[in-house]
Design an enzyme around this catalytic site. Structure first.
Site, PDB file in Angstrom:
ATOM      1  N   ASP A  25       0.833  -1.200   0.000  1.00  0.00           N
ATOM      2  CA  ASP A  25       0.000   0.000   0.000  1.00  0.00           C
ATOM      3  C   ASP A  25       0.871   1.254   0.000  1.00  0.00           C
ATOM      4  OD1 ASP A  25      -2.093   1.782   0.191  1.00  0.00           O
ATOM      5  OD2 ASP A  25      -2.385   1.502   2.335  1.00  0.00           O
ATOM      6  N   ASP A  47      -2.628   6.308  -5.615  1.00  0.00           N
ATOM      7  CA  ASP A  47      -2.724   5.404  -4.472  1.00  0.00           C
ATOM      8  C   ASP A  47      -2.952   3.981  -4.956  1.00  0.00           C
ATOM      9  OD1 ASP A  47      -3.042   4.530  -1.793  1.00  0.00           O
ATOM     10  OD2 ASP A  47      -5.203   4.780  -1.930  1.00  0.00           O
TER      11      ASP A  47
END
Length: 484
Positions: free
Chosen positions: A153, A358
């Site tokens: 992430d 992201d």
């Protein structure tokens, strides 16, 4: 009809300008004019069932030249056999909105200069997505002499895994990490510089443990999930490359549905992220290529700046990362334009607004004004199909169950002066229903112009995304992420 008239009609069709569009339905195939891609609907019927042989725990890694290459899989592909794809596909969209809300909450809190206590209570990216199955991509790393599979992430910084003894842990496929079995495991001392770095990495300060010497971390989230444990160091192995004294969270009390993985790898920009801690080894450079969930082969997470190991089919186009002192751990870009089917759209906000990229958010979110012109032009070019109801954040939907192939306009996002992200054909439409009776444009609008735009992982598929934190640039290139 005269020959002159026939010649005129033929010339008009042959030399029609690229902004003229049409659709022709023939035996389940639709074609259009302009900058387009062919989308094979047969590949995305979601009828293939997974078996134990497709389980991705553990994934392979290798070292090639000076680069470390880790296999990267979509977590759905690595999970247990899925009998109801409709439920999974729809759940991703609903849960993705919760992650986006958490990002917006964190950003607004930081920009209001009330970072400390408020931020520690805000729902931040670390677990909000993972708990609800939106942090989709996983790799296997070595820690303390054993292999662990973790979610990757870019919106998080602290890497953490579940540890023994565990007061309360969610179910994972691998045995829990046991610090007592690692000779290189060490606790981080309370009030040390490393403990203080938790502030930037997690939004909350480290606290003293029961014995008043160890540093404890605690992350609480708006959806009720949390992770709590000891800040520690151990030897991390990425592929075959060791990173000694790696700082991570040893989770003793954790709650959340993480799809059976052991924890999470933070690829953000704070001092405690994997990228910062391995800077001396990899120079602050990493890249990934995200495969589609329907691909049986893996993508890759590549650490290091050896570009010759990439398999990109187009040159890498670079743009500058935008510095944001209040949100320095995130990766921001300057969105300067959007093209649909070769048509460059116009909006006053282009070049004036930062947008976040992201790996944990699924669907790209655009500022309302930009989304409206994107939606309008897309509908203009992708016309003639039966309409389907909207679903959650996706409001531009079609019934494509009667088609085997469709031509869809190419979508390009432009950054800075030269960089562009050409959205892969698999990232333009999202299947809400597995039988294609409800397929939607995979881009959504934000609810407010003041919110931060986000480039999600769905639009990053089959693209080599290159992060260079040393010179603060980010690059895009076409690449087929799976070799199957």
């Amino acid at each position: 009809m005269s020959l002159l008239l026939l010649f005129f009609l033929f010339s008009f069709i042959l030399y029609a300008p690229p902004t003229t569009y049409a659709t022709i339905a023939t035996t389940g195939v639709v074609h259009g004019y302009g900058d387009k891609q062919v989308f094979d609907l047969k590949k995305f019927r979601w009828t293939r069932q997974q078996t134990d042989t497709l389980n991705c725990f553990h994934q392979r890694s290798r070292t090639e030249k000076s680069a470390t290459i880790l296999e990267l899989h979509h977590r759905d592909f690595c999970s247990k056999p899925i009998s109801d794809w409709n439920q999974i596909l729809q759940k991703h969209i609903l849960s993705d909105q919760i992650r986006v809300n958490s990002l917006q909450s964190r950003i607004k809190t930081a920009l209001s200069n009330s970072f400390n206590q408020q931020l520690s209570q805000a729902e931040i990216p670390l677990t909000s997505g993972a708990k609800l199955e939106t942090l989709n991509y996983i790799v296997t790393v070595g820690l303390g002499g054993r292999n662990l599979t973790v979610i990757v992430d870019t919106g998080s910084d602290l890497t953490w895994v579940q540890c023994q003894p565990c007061g309360s842990c969610y179910n994972q496929q691998e045995p829990l990490f046991n610090p007592s079995e690692s000779l290189s495991y060490k606790s981080v001392l309370c009030k040390s510089t490393t403990c203080e770095n938790l502030e930037d990495a997690t939004g909350s300060s480290g606290v003293c443990g029961v014995n008043s010497s160890s540093c404890n971390y605690y992350l609480s989230y708006g959806d009720g999930s949390y992770t709590r444990g000891d800040l520690a160091t151990d030897n991390l192995v990425l592929g075959t490359t060791p990173v000694k004294g790696f700082v991570f969270g040893c989770g003793r009390v954790n709650d959340g549905l993480f799809g059976g993985v052991s924890g999470l790898m933070g690829l953000g920009r704070s001092a405690l992220s994997v990228i910062s801690q391995s800077y001396d080894v990899f120079g602050g450079i990493f890249s990934y290529c995200l495969p589609s969930v329907t691909d049986s082969g893996p993508g890759s997470l590549i650490l290091g700046g050896e570009t010759s190991v990439y398999k990109n089919s187009s040159p890498i186009s670079y743009t500058n990362l935008i510095s944001n002192p209040m949100m320095s751990t995130f990766y921001f870009l300057n969105l300067t334009g959007v093209s649909i089917g070769g048509v460059l759209l116009q909006d006053p906000s282009f070049g004036k607004r930062d947008i976040l990229i992201d790996s944990g958010t699924v669907i790209t979110r655009l500022f309302p004004s930009v989304y409206n012109v994107v939606k309008s032009e897309f509908l203009k070019q992708f016309s003639g199909f039966p309409k389907a109801p909207a679903f959650s954040i996706l409001d531009t939907c079609f019934d494509l169950s009667g088609y085997e192939e469709v031509d869809i306009p190419t979508i390009k996002l432009h950054f800075g002066k030269e960089a562009e992200l050409e959205v892969d054909v698999t990232g333009v439409l999202y299947f809400v229903k597995a039988d294609a009776t409800q397929v939607c444009l995979a881009i959504a609008g934000l609810s407010d112009e003041d919110e931060i735009g986000i480039i999600g992982n769905y639009q990053q598929k089959n693209t080599r995304v290159v992060y260079n934190t040393k010179v603060s640039t980010l690059g895009f290139a076409k690449e087929k992420c799976s070799s199957d």
